[in-house]
Design an enzyme around this catalytic site. Sequence first.
Site, PDB file in Angstrom:
ATOM      1  N   ASP A  77      -5.941 131.105   7.255  1.00  0.00           N
ATOM      2  CA  ASP A  77      -4.717 130.313   7.265  1.00  0.00           C
ATOM      3  C   ASP A  77      -3.596 131.216   7.758  1.00  0.00           C
ATOM      4  O   ASP A  77      -3.552 132.401   7.408  1.00  0.00           O
ATOM      5  CB  ASP A  77      -4.384 129.789   5.865  1.00  0.00           C
ATOM      6  CG  ASP A  77      -3.466 128.585   5.906  1.00  0.00           C
ATOM      7  OD1 ASP A  77      -3.916 127.471   5.595  1.00  0.00           O
ATOM      8  OD2 ASP A  77      -2.282 128.758   6.267  1.00  0.00           O
TER       9      ASP A  77
ATOM     10  N   VAL B 256      -5.423 130.255  15.185  1.00  0.00           N
ATOM     11  CA  VAL B 256      -6.477 129.718  16.043  1.00  0.00           C
ATOM     12  C   VAL B 256      -5.939 129.343  17.416  1.00  0.00           C
ATOM     13  O   VAL B 256      -6.711 129.204  18.374  1.00  0.00           O
ATOM     14  CB  VAL B 256      -7.149 128.478  15.401  1.00  0.00           C
ATOM     15  CG1 VAL B 256      -7.799 128.834  14.082  1.00  0.00           C
ATOM     16  CG2 VAL B 256      -6.148 127.332  15.223  1.00  0.00           C
TER      17      VAL B 256
ATOM     18  N   ASN C 215     -10.923 123.306  10.760  1.00  0.00           N
ATOM     19  CA  ASN C 215     -10.056 122.412  10.000  1.00  0.00           C
ATOM     20  C   ASN C 215      -8.575 122.566  10.315  1.00  0.00           C
ATOM     21  O   ASN C 215      -7.792 121.642  10.097  1.00  0.00           O
ATOM     22  CB  ASN C 215     -10.276 122.658   8.499  1.00  0.00           C
ATOM     23  CG  ASN C 215      -9.299 121.895   7.646  1.00  0.00           C
ATOM     24  OD1 ASN C 215      -9.389 120.677   7.509  1.00  0.00           O
ATOM     25  ND2 ASN C 215      -8.327 122.605   7.069  1.00  0.00           N
TER      26      ASN C 215
ATOM     27  N   TYR D  43      -0.992 113.409  17.941  1.00  0.00           N
ATOM     28  CA  TYR D  43      -2.049 113.688  16.963  1.00  0.00           C
ATOM     29  C   TYR D  43      -3.305 112.878  17.284  1.00  0.00           C
ATOM     30  O   TYR D  43      -4.418 113.411  17.272  1.00  0.00           O
ATOM     31  CB  TYR D  43      -1.551 113.357  15.558  1.00  0.00           C
ATOM     32  CG  TYR D  43      -2.556 113.630  14.466  1.00  0.00           C
ATOM     33  CD1 TYR D  43      -2.845 114.934  14.074  1.00  0.00           C
ATOM     34  CD2 TYR D  43      -3.214 112.588  13.824  1.00  0.00           C
ATOM     35  CE1 TYR D  43      -3.772 115.190  13.067  1.00  0.00           C
ATOM     36  CE2 TYR D  43      -4.124 112.823  12.807  1.00  0.00           C
ATOM     37  CZ  TYR D  43      -4.401 114.129  12.430  1.00  0.00           C
ATOM     38  OH  TYR D  43      -5.320 114.374  11.439  1.00  0.00           O
TER      39      TYR D  43
ATOM     40  N   LYS E  80      -7.070 114.374  18.266  1.00  0.00           N
ATOM     41  CA  LYS E  80      -8.293 114.120  17.511  1.00  0.00           C
ATOM     42  C   LYS E  80      -9.340 113.400  18.365  1.00  0.00           C
ATOM     43  O   LYS E  80     -10.538 113.559  18.159  1.00  0.00           O
ATOM     44  CB  LYS E  80      -7.964 113.330  16.246  1.00  0.00           C
ATOM     45  CG  LYS E  80      -7.162 114.144  15.227  1.00  0.00           C
ATOM     46  CD  LYS E  80      -7.853 115.464  14.894  1.00  0.00           C
ATOM     47  CE  LYS E  80      -7.104 116.278  13.864  1.00  0.00           C
ATOM     48  NZ  LYS E  80      -7.791 117.538  13.513  1.00  0.00           N
TER      49      LYS E  80
ATOM     50  N   ALA F 187      -7.784 111.731   2.815  1.00  0.00           N
ATOM     51  CA  ALA F 187      -7.426 112.159   1.465  1.00  0.00           C
ATOM     52  C   ALA F 187      -5.917 112.303   1.367  1.00  0.00           C
ATOM     53  O   ALA F 187      -5.211 112.396   2.375  1.00  0.00           O
ATOM     54  CB  ALA F 187      -8.108 113.489   1.134  1.00  0.00           C
TER      55      ALA F 187
ATOM     56  N   THR G 243      -2.943 114.341   1.108  1.00  0.00           N
ATOM     57  CA  THR G 243      -2.571 115.722   1.400  1.00  0.00           C
ATOM     58  C   THR G 243      -1.095 115.772   1.788  1.00  0.00           C
ATOM     59  O   THR G 243      -0.407 114.741   1.809  1.00  0.00           O
ATOM     60  CB  THR G 243      -3.403 116.285   2.563  1.00  0.00           C
ATOM     61  OG1 THR G 243      -3.118 115.524   3.750  1.00  0.00           O
ATOM     62  CG2 THR G 243      -4.902 116.210   2.260  1.00  0.00           C
TER      63      THR G 243
END
Length: 280
Positions: free
Chosen positions: A37, A64, A90, A154, A158, A186, A188
């Site tokens: 992270d 990344v 992720n 976004y 994806k 979920a 988040t």
Amino acid sequence: MGLLDGKAVVVTGAGRGLGREYARHAAAAGAAVVVNDVDPEPATEVAALITEAGGRAEVSTHSVADADQAAAIVTQCVRAFGTIDGLVNNAGLNYQVPPWADDPVRMRELIEVNVLGTMFTGMAALRVMRDRGTGVIVNVASGALLGKRGAAAYSASKGAVASLTYSWAADLAETTIRVNAISPLAWTRMVEADEVERARLSRDLTPDLAAPLVTYLLSDLSAGITGQLVRLRGDKLHLVRQHAVKQPVLTCPRWEVEDIAAAFRGELEPEPPPAERWKL
């Protein structure tokens, strides 16, 4: 015996949310985990939780979005644990804005993390995995790839991750290296920042509910499963179909405007609008 005993796994974006739970669940299943992270504080906290529970963990704060730093994440895993058996791509960014008000700088940053970050880290992992002849990559897509209001950048990112997953799986079809993608849902920080998602999701949809799917895909239980996009939303688990030709395929010696109009009035049945697909 754990499902991931003896395996070394990298989880990017593992400091918070879903990534945190993926890392902890994989470690509980026996994996040695590189907790990556860009924010060192939560990454260190997750690694500490893993080691306190008797697991093995390394902290990586590389980005990344930079090819050299992405490769360094994989190198760190190999140096610390001897190899890399699994990679969970992720790390990701998200924001909400109508397309006419989007910011090119923000768009570029999102694409660099979500798309290039997945590619850079995956490429580095695949170099090691091909030499070993085995390995697993789990990319993180989203239901937004079907098209979502206020999230064009976004959604596009994806969709790219899904296409990348299918392509890598095809490239590696003659090996035992597997590449799949997941589409988890979920509560988040991303959801809290999204007015639409806040309205339709329950806080009971916690990130830990999605973690078993990742551990399954990293494990030998999923041997032979590759090139799949798996969606998990609380109590609902299903596969997402790849883009394909929709029947019927009409034939005409030369398609003129009037012929195309007639086809749409007749046998061609358009797909539901993206806003309707997104409700699934």
